[in-house]
Design a protein around this motif. Structure first.
Motif, PDB file in Angstrom:
ATOM      1  N   LEU A 106       7.769 -47.235   2.064  1.00  0.00           N
ATOM      2  CA  LEU A 106       8.995 -47.247   1.323  1.00  0.00           C
ATOM      3  C   LEU A 106       8.877 -45.682   0.608  1.00  0.00           C
ATOM      4  O   LEU A 106       7.767 -45.471   0.140  1.00  0.00           O
ATOM      5  N   ARG A 107       9.936 -44.893   0.776  1.00  0.00           N
ATOM      6  CA  ARG A 107      10.173 -43.642   0.186  1.00  0.00           C
ATOM      7  C   ARG A 107      11.400 -43.842  -0.772  1.00  0.00           C
ATOM      8  O   ARG A 107      12.418 -44.402  -0.186  1.00  0.00           O
ATOM      9  N   HIS A 108      11.359 -43.251  -2.124  1.00  0.00           N
ATOM     10  CA  HIS A 108      12.414 -43.677  -2.989  1.00  0.00           C
ATOM     11  C   HIS A 108      12.653 -42.607  -3.912  1.00  0.00           C
ATOM     12  O   HIS A 108      11.420 -42.175  -4.296  1.00  0.00           O
ATOM     13  N   GLY A 166       5.960 -32.212  -8.364  1.00  0.00           N
ATOM     14  CA  GLY A 166       5.394 -32.401  -7.226  1.00  0.00           C
ATOM     15  C   GLY A 166       4.571 -33.467  -7.182  1.00  0.00           C
ATOM     16  O   GLY A 166       3.435 -33.619  -7.556  1.00  0.00           O
ATOM     17  N   ARG A 167       4.768 -34.634  -6.414  1.00  0.00           N
ATOM     18  CA  ARG A 167       4.324 -35.872  -6.407  1.00  0.00           C
ATOM     19  C   ARG A 167       2.898 -35.946  -5.669  1.00  0.00           C
ATOM     20  O   ARG A 167       1.935 -36.394  -5.731  1.00  0.00           O
ATOM     21  N   THR A 168       2.926 -34.930  -4.662  1.00  0.00           N
ATOM     22  CA  THR A 168       1.717 -34.674  -3.599  1.00  0.00           C
ATOM     23  C   THR A 168       0.275 -34.093  -4.519  1.00  0.00           C
ATOM     24  O   THR A 168      -0.623 -34.700  -4.541  1.00  0.00           O
ATOM     25  N   VAL A 169       0.831 -33.232  -5.344  1.00  0.00           N
ATOM     26  CA  VAL A 169      -0.102 -32.900  -6.523  1.00  0.00           C
ATOM     27  C   VAL A 169      -0.719 -33.656  -7.367  1.00  0.00           C
ATOM     28  O   VAL A 169      -1.910 -33.902  -7.798  1.00  0.00           O
ATOM     29  N   ILE A 229       9.025 -25.700  -4.481  1.00  0.00           N
ATOM     30  CA  ILE A 229       9.634 -26.275  -5.868  1.00  0.00           C
ATOM     31  C   ILE A 229      10.373 -27.166  -5.611  1.00  0.00           C
ATOM     32  O   ILE A 229      11.496 -27.127  -4.658  1.00  0.00           O
ATOM     33  N   GLN A 230      10.440 -28.296  -6.362  1.00  0.00           N
ATOM     34  CA  GLN A 230      11.330 -29.704  -5.864  1.00  0.00           C
ATOM     35  C   GLN A 230      12.609 -29.323  -6.541  1.00  0.00           C
ATOM     36  O   GLN A 230      13.000 -30.238  -7.557  1.00  0.00           O
ATOM     37  N   LYS A 231      13.519 -28.660  -5.830  1.00  0.00           N
ATOM     38  CA  LYS A 231      14.835 -28.493  -6.346  1.00  0.00           C
ATOM     39  C   LYS A 231      15.530 -29.759  -6.594  1.00  0.00           C
ATOM     40  O   LYS A 231      16.432 -29.795  -7.490  1.00  0.00           O
ATOM     41  N   LEU A 267       4.149 -29.149   3.205  1.00  0.00           N
ATOM     42  CA  LEU A 267       5.664 -29.013   4.081  1.00  0.00           C
ATOM     43  C   LEU A 267       6.637 -30.095   3.431  1.00  0.00           C
ATOM     44  O   LEU A 267       6.292 -31.096   2.991  1.00  0.00           O
ATOM     45  N   PRO A 268       7.915 -29.687   3.641  1.00  0.00           N
ATOM     46  CA  PRO A 268       8.369 -28.463   4.244  1.00  0.00           C
ATOM     47  C   PRO A 268       8.411 -27.264   3.169  1.00  0.00           C
ATOM     48  O   PRO A 268       8.150 -27.478   1.855  1.00  0.00           O
ATOM     49  N   ARG A 269       7.986 -26.212   3.889  1.00  0.00           N
ATOM     50  CA  ARG A 269       8.007 -24.859   3.083  1.00  0.00           C
ATOM     51  C   ARG A 269       9.365 -24.285   2.613  1.00  0.00           C
ATOM     52  O   ARG A 269      10.044 -24.498   3.797  1.00  0.00           O
TER      53      ARG A 269
HETATM   54  C1  NCD Z   1       6.147 -33.870   0.320  1.00  0.00           C
HETATM   55  C2  NCD Z   1       7.130 -34.932  -0.462  1.00  0.00           C
HETATM   56  O1  NCD Z   1       8.033 -35.501   0.244  1.00  0.00           O
HETATM   57  O2  NCD Z   1       6.630 -35.181  -1.658  1.00  0.00           O
HETATM   58  N1  NCD Z   1       6.496 -33.702   1.637  1.00  0.00           N
HETATM   59  C3  NCD Z   1       5.889 -34.643   2.545  1.00  0.00           C
HETATM   60  O3  NCD Z   1       5.861 -35.831   2.473  1.00  0.00           O
HETATM   61  N2  NCD Z   1       4.961 -34.080   3.335  1.00  0.00           N
HETATM   62  C4  NCD Z   1       6.375 -32.522  -0.088  1.00  0.00           C
HETATM   63  C5  NCD Z   1       7.798 -31.754  -0.530  1.00  0.00           C
HETATM   64  O4  NCD Z   1       8.846 -32.558  -0.070  1.00  0.00           O
HETATM   65  O5  NCD Z   1       7.876 -30.742  -1.104  1.00  0.00           O
END
Ligand code: NCD
Length: 308
Positions: A106-108, A166-169, A229-231, A267-269
């Protein structure tokens, strides 16, 4: 170690042993991910793919992972073409897909959505990103990349860019704290890592340093982890314009970098990394994107109980 039927919602609930086990299992999956070996480990298993936000790598690497292991995917497809457009709740969608599939990814856009979904789900939920919250499967592939392309033991890493949204970090730094990594944070003032996460990291024994520029950190770290940057998370577009394009890497930035320095990016950059950097020994973001396949294969095999 048993992962069968576990929800994968946040890195905060992972121990180092659990992560190490997933990384070891991922290594075994690599020949299958590369198409050099065949597998029918997940024959008859179906992954429900529910993405309420755009995605390329996360969705396609989950799908590839299922296909490479002999399984199948059931994709909700576009939201406009599903009953969500008629006002169906997330809880109802999850209940229904739970009677068709064996697990759900799930992505939300809403923080906490995956956790909420897990309360209604009879099958495992894998969080593929919940707003600015968490992205645990990305973290597992990031750790795998660090293990393969640098080293997890005694790691020095700089997290660069949008550390607020940024959820990844967010997910990555919780995991890094289990490995005693030294973490440097580099972001515009407006996009600093949330204070509560920094406090959590310090209480978990991590040392966190904040600096203003990539140049200040570049010679002290093994990995530069760049982010976009998560616009889409900015309440005001004018605020985005103020911080866009501030932190960038070019070949000029890397002129005096050690050859061991690795540059990662989920990514995406947008334009954080100049395309000329792709040709340098430092670039490993495309490999990182590939590593999503063996890692997600390992996760699916473990969560669906095909491996222990
Ligand atoms: C990331 C995300 O969706 O959080 N992308 C990903 O899953 N590879 C990073 C991002 O969108 O900047």
């Amino acid at each position: 170690m048993r992962f069968k039927d576990h929800h994968i919602i946040s890195m905060t609930s992972f121990s180092r042993d659990m992560i190490d086990h997933i990384l070891e299992t991922s290594e075994k999956m690599e020949p299958i991910a590369l198409g050099k070996q065949k597998s029918d480990l997940l024959t008859g298993k179906i992954l429900g793919v529910l993405f309420f936000e755009p995605s390329t790598r996360t969705r396609m690497s989950f799908e590839t992972a299922m296909y490479r292991l002999g399984g199948n995917v059931l994709n909700l497809g576009s939201i406009d073409a599903s009953s969500i457009a008629k006002g169906e709740t997330l809880a109802d969608t999850i209940r229904v897909v739970g009677s068709y599939a064996d697990a759900i990814v799930l992505r939300h856009p809403k923080e906490g959505a995956a956790c909420l979904a897990s309360e209604f789900s009879t099958i495992p939920i894998l969080n593929a990103g919940d707003g600015a919250g968490h992205h645990p499967t990305q973290t597992l592939l990031d750790l795998y990349t660090i293990k393969r392309e640098s080293h997890l033991e005694g790691l020095k890493i700089a997290l660069v860019g949008d550390l607020k949204y940024g959820r990844t970090v967010h997910s990555l730094c919780y995991a890094l704290s289990l490995y005693g990594a030294q973490i440097t944070m580099i972001s515009p003032e407006e996009l600093r890592m949330p204070e509560e996460i920094i406090n959590d990291l310090e209480s978990r024994g991590s040392t966190v340093t904040e600096v203003d520029s990539i140049e200040e950190a570049i010679n002290d770290v093994d990995v530069l982890y760049m982010t976009r940057i998560q616009k889409e998370r900015f309440p005001d577009p004018a605020e985005y314009q103020k911080v866009a394009n501030r932190l960038k890497i070019t070949t000029e930035t890397l002129k005096e970098a050690r050859s061991e320095l690795r540059i990662m990016h989920p990514l995406p950059r947008v334009n954080e990394i100049h395309p000329d950097v792709d040709e340098t020994v430092h670039a490993c973001y495309f490999k990182q994107a590939f590593y999503g396949v063996p890692v997600r294969m390992a996760l699916m095999a473990l969560v669906l109980g095909a491996m222990e």
